[in-house]
Design a protein around this motif. Structure first.
Motif, mmCIF file in Angstrom:
data_model
loop_
_atom_site.group_PDB
_atom_site.id
_atom_site.type_symbol
_atom_site.label_atom_id
_atom_site.label_comp_id
_atom_site.label_asym_id
_atom_site.label_seq_id
_atom_site.Cartn_x
_atom_site.Cartn_y
_atom_site.Cartn_z
ATOM 1 N N LEU A 50 -4.529 23.922 16.833
ATOM 2 C CA LEU A 50 -4.663 22.548 16.347
ATOM 3 C C LEU A 50 -4.782 21.562 17.503
ATOM 4 C CD1 LEU A 50 -1.827 22.485 13.661
ATOM 5 C CD2 LEU A 50 -4.259 22.716 13.213
ATOM 6 N N PHE A 51 -4.186 21.911 18.620
ATOM 7 C CA PHE A 51 -4.119 20.964 19.727
ATOM 8 C C PHE A 51 -5.358 21.076 20.608
ATOM 9 C CE2 PHE A 51 0.165 21.475 18.273
ATOM 10 C CZ PHE A 51 0.716 20.215 18.389
ATOM 11 N N SER A 52 -6.130 20.003 20.628
ATOM 12 C CA SER A 52 -7.389 20.026 21.385
ATOM 13 C C SER A 52 -7.134 20.391 22.841
ATOM 14 C CB SER A 52 -8.080 18.663 21.290
ATOM 15 O OG SER A 52 -7.199 17.656 21.741
ATOM 16 N N HIS A 70 3.956 15.236 23.466
ATOM 17 C CA HIS A 70 3.988 15.340 22.000
ATOM 18 C C HIS A 70 5.368 15.792 21.536
ATOM 19 C CE1 HIS A 70 3.409 17.223 17.982
ATOM 20 N NE2 HIS A 70 2.706 16.130 17.786
ATOM 21 N N MET A 77 10.890 9.930 17.904
ATOM 22 C CA MET A 77 10.636 9.304 16.606
ATOM 23 C C MET A 77 11.630 9.753 15.546
ATOM 24 S SD MET A 77 6.506 8.965 16.412
ATOM 25 C CE MET A 77 6.634 8.037 14.887
ATOM 26 N N LYS A 100 -2.061 5.364 12.314
ATOM 27 C CA LYS A 100 -2.763 6.118 13.346
ATOM 28 C C LYS A 100 -2.232 7.560 13.399
ATOM 29 C CE LYS A 100 -4.491 6.063 17.970
ATOM 30 N NZ LYS A 100 -3.830 6.264 19.269
ATOM 31 N N HIS A 105 -2.937 13.384 12.399
ATOM 32 C CA HIS A 105 -2.464 14.666 11.866
ATOM 33 C C HIS A 105 -3.363 15.174 10.742
ATOM 34 C CE1 HIS A 105 1.055 13.453 14.185
ATOM 35 N NE2 HIS A 105 1.217 14.742 14.356
ATOM 36 N N TYR A 108 -6.569 16.523 12.484
ATOM 37 C CA TYR A 108 -6.397 17.777 13.219
ATOM 38 C C TYR A 108 -5.987 18.943 12.315
ATOM 39 C CZ TYR A 108 -7.180 15.651 17.777
ATOM 40 O OH TYR A 108 -7.747 15.031 18.860
ATOM 41 N N VAL A 110 -3.162 19.318 10.335
ATOM 42 C CA VAL A 110 -1.738 19.665 10.223
ATOM 43 C C VAL A 110 -1.368 19.706 8.732
ATOM 44 C CG1 VAL A 110 0.622 18.996 10.866
ATOM 45 C CG2 VAL A 110 -1.274 18.535 12.442
ATOM 46 N N HIS A 114 3.215 23.541 8.816
ATOM 47 C CA HIS A 114 3.429 23.170 10.218
ATOM 48 C C HIS A 114 4.655 22.273 10.358
ATOM 49 C CE1 HIS A 114 -1.130 23.865 10.483
ATOM 50 N NE2 HIS A 114 -0.565 24.835 11.168
ATOM 51 N N THR A 118 8.057 23.346 12.332
ATOM 52 C CA THR A 118 8.481 22.401 13.368
ATOM 53 C C THR A 118 9.915 21.945 13.131
ATOM 54 O OG1 THR A 118 6.208 21.718 13.715
ATOM 55 C CG2 THR A 118 7.913 20.165 14.432
ATOM 56 N N TYR A 146 14.445 13.836 10.077
ATOM 57 C CA TYR A 146 13.132 14.459 10.238
ATOM 58 C C TYR A 146 12.363 14.441 8.914
ATOM 59 C CZ TYR A 146 9.528 17.965 11.152
ATOM 60 O OH TYR A 146 8.318 18.608 11.268
ATOM 61 N N LEU A 149 11.089 11.020 8.091
ATOM 62 C CA LEU A 149 9.979 10.663 8.978
ATOM 63 C C LEU A 149 8.689 11.358 8.524
ATOM 64 C CD1 LEU A 149 8.765 9.381 11.538
ATOM 65 C CD2 LEU A 149 9.710 11.306 12.848
HETATM 66 C C1 HEM Z 1 -0.637 13.979 17.704
HETATM 67 C C2 HEM Z 1 3.889 12.626 16.574
HETATM 68 C C3 HEM Z 1 4.444 16.713 13.999
HETATM 69 C C4 HEM Z 1 0.260 18.339 15.731
HETATM 70 C C5 HEM Z 1 0.529 13.252 17.602
HETATM 71 C C6 HEM Z 1 0.744 11.937 18.161
HETATM 72 C C7 HEM Z 1 2.012 11.563 17.858
HETATM 73 C C8 HEM Z 1 2.615 12.625 17.100
HETATM 74 C C9 HEM Z 1 2.718 10.254 18.225
HETATM 75 C C10 HEM Z 1 -0.278 11.142 18.958
HETATM 76 C C11 HEM Z 1 -1.130 10.361 17.997
HETATM 77 C C12 HEM Z 1 -2.175 9.554 18.712
HETATM 78 O O1 HEM Z 1 -3.126 10.148 19.238
HETATM 79 O O2 HEM Z 1 -2.013 8.341 18.746
HETATM 80 C C13 HEM Z 1 4.394 13.590 15.717
HETATM 81 C C14 HEM Z 1 5.660 13.485 14.998
HETATM 82 C C15 HEM Z 1 5.793 14.631 14.264
HETATM 83 C C16 HEM Z 1 4.635 15.458 14.533
HETATM 84 C C17 HEM Z 1 6.604 12.307 15.093
HETATM 85 C C18 HEM Z 1 6.890 15.073 13.331
HETATM 86 C C19 HEM Z 1 7.833 14.296 12.857
HETATM 87 C C20 HEM Z 1 3.381 17.526 14.278
HETATM 88 C C21 HEM Z 1 3.231 18.882 13.816
HETATM 89 C C22 HEM Z 1 2.066 19.348 14.336
HETATM 90 C C23 HEM Z 1 1.463 18.280 15.098
HETATM 91 C C24 HEM Z 1 4.202 19.590 12.892
HETATM 92 C C25 HEM Z 1 1.469 20.724 14.198
HETATM 93 C C26 HEM Z 1 2.153 21.817 14.439
HETATM 94 C C27 HEM Z 1 -0.371 17.281 16.351
HETATM 95 C C28 HEM Z 1 -1.728 17.356 16.881
HETATM 96 C C29 HEM Z 1 -1.998 16.099 17.449
HETATM 97 C C30 HEM Z 1 -0.794 15.283 17.256
HETATM 98 C C31 HEM Z 1 -2.647 18.573 16.817
HETATM 99 C C32 HEM Z 1 -3.266 15.692 18.152
HETATM 100 C C33 HEM Z 1 -3.171 16.252 19.543
HETATM 101 C C34 HEM Z 1 -4.472 16.240 20.303
HETATM 102 O O3 HEM Z 1 -4.835 15.163 20.795
HETATM 103 O O4 HEM Z 1 -5.090 17.294 20.380
HETATM 104 N N1 HEM Z 1 1.692 13.641 16.965
HETATM 105 N N2 HEM Z 1 3.812 14.794 15.413
HETATM 106 N N3 HEM Z 1 2.300 17.190 15.062
HETATM 107 N N4 HEM Z 1 0.162 16.032 16.584
HETATM 108 FE FE1 HEM Z 1 1.976 15.439 16.039
#
Ligand code: HEM
Length: 159
Positions: A50-52, A70, A77, A100, A105, A108, A110, A114, A118, A146, A149
Motif C-alpha cells: 500500500l505504501f508508495s 507514518h 493522533m 485529507k 487512505h 491507497y 486501506v 488493515h 494496526t 484508536y 479516531l
Molecule cells: C498516509 C495517519 C492508519 C496506510 C497517512 C498520512 C497520515 C496517516 C497523517 C499522511 C496523509 C497525507 O499525505 O497527508 C494515519 C492514522 C492511522 C493510519 C492516524 C490510524 C489511526 C493506516 C493504516 C494503513 C495506513 C491502518 C495501512 C496499513 C497509509 C498509506 C498512506 C498513509 C498507504 C499513504 C502513504 C504514501 O504516501 O505512500 N496516514 N494512518 N494508514 N497511510 Fe495512514
C-alpha cells in the motif's frame, strides 16, 4: 452521554494512561514506530504494497526514511484523540486534515482489516514499550481512542 453511544465517557484516568505511556515512548518514537510497522507487515505482508515509498524502494524496510513518520502519526493522533475524547467527548481533527487523511487512505486502498491489524500491533508495541506499567485499563484506553479516531477517519474515506 445519555446512552447515545451505548458507552461510558472517556475519563481523566484513561486520558492520563494514554498520555503517560506515550510520553515514555516518545523519546524513542522512531524505534517503536519501526517495531510497530514491522509487526503489522509480519501479520499482513500485503499491507507493505500500500505504501508508495515501500513499493518503489530498494532500501530495506528498516532504513526507509518515510516509514517512521507514518508510524509516529498514528501514535500522536491516537494520543491526541484520547485528549479530545476526555475534553470534548469526541474526536476532533481539523476538518481539512481529516478530509485529507481520509482521502489518502481511501486512495491507497486501506481497508477495515488493515485498521484491525494496526490496532493489534499498536497495542502489542505499547505493551512491549511500557513493560511493568502495562495494564488492562491502559490497553482499554488506547483501544477506545484508536477506535474513535478510526471512526472519524473512515467517515472521510471517500474519493
Ligand atoms: C498516509 C495517519 C492508519 C496506510 C497517512 C498520512 C497520515 C496517516 C497523517 C499522511 C496523509 C497525507 O499525505 O497527508 C494515519 C492514522 C492511522 C493510519 C492516524 C490510524 C489511526 C493506516 C493504516 C494503513 C495506513 C491502518 C495501512 C496499513 C497509509 C498509506 C498512506 C498513509 C498507504 C499513504 C502513504 C504514501 O504516501 O505512500 N496516514 N494512518 N494508514 N497511510 Fe495512514
Amino acid at each position: 452521554k445519555c446512552g447515545s453511544m451505548g458507552g461510558e465517557s472517556f475519563t481523566e484516568e484513561q486520558e492520563a494512561l494514554v498520555v503517560k505511556s506515550w510520553n515514555l515512548m516518545k523519546k524513542n518514537a522512531g524505534e517503536w514506530g519501526l517495531k510497530f510497522f514491522i509487526k503489522i507487515f509480519e501479520i499482513a505482508p500485503s499491507a507493505q504494497k500500500l505504501f508508495s515509498f515501500l513499493k518503489d524502494s530498494n532500501v530495506p524496510l528498516e532504513q526507509n526514511p518515510k516509514l517512521k513518520p507514518h508510524a509516529k502519526s498514528v501514535f500522536v493522533m491516537t494520543c491526541e484523540a484520547a485528549v479530545q475524547l476526555r475534553k470534548a467527548g469526541k474526536v476532533v481533527v481539523r476538518d481539512s486534515s481529516l478530509k485529507k487523511i481520509g482521502g489518502v487512505h481511501f486512495q491507497y486502498g486501506v481497508v477495515d482489516e488493515h485498521f484491525e491489524v494496526t490496532k493489534y500491533a499498536l497495542l502489542e508495541t505499547i505493551k512491549e514499550a511500557v513493560g511493568e506499567m502495562w495494564s488492562a485499563e491502559m490497553k482499554n484506553a488506547w483501544s477506545v481512542a484508536y477506535d474513535q479516531l478510526v471512526v472519524a477517519i473512515k467517515t472521510e474515506m471517500k474519493p
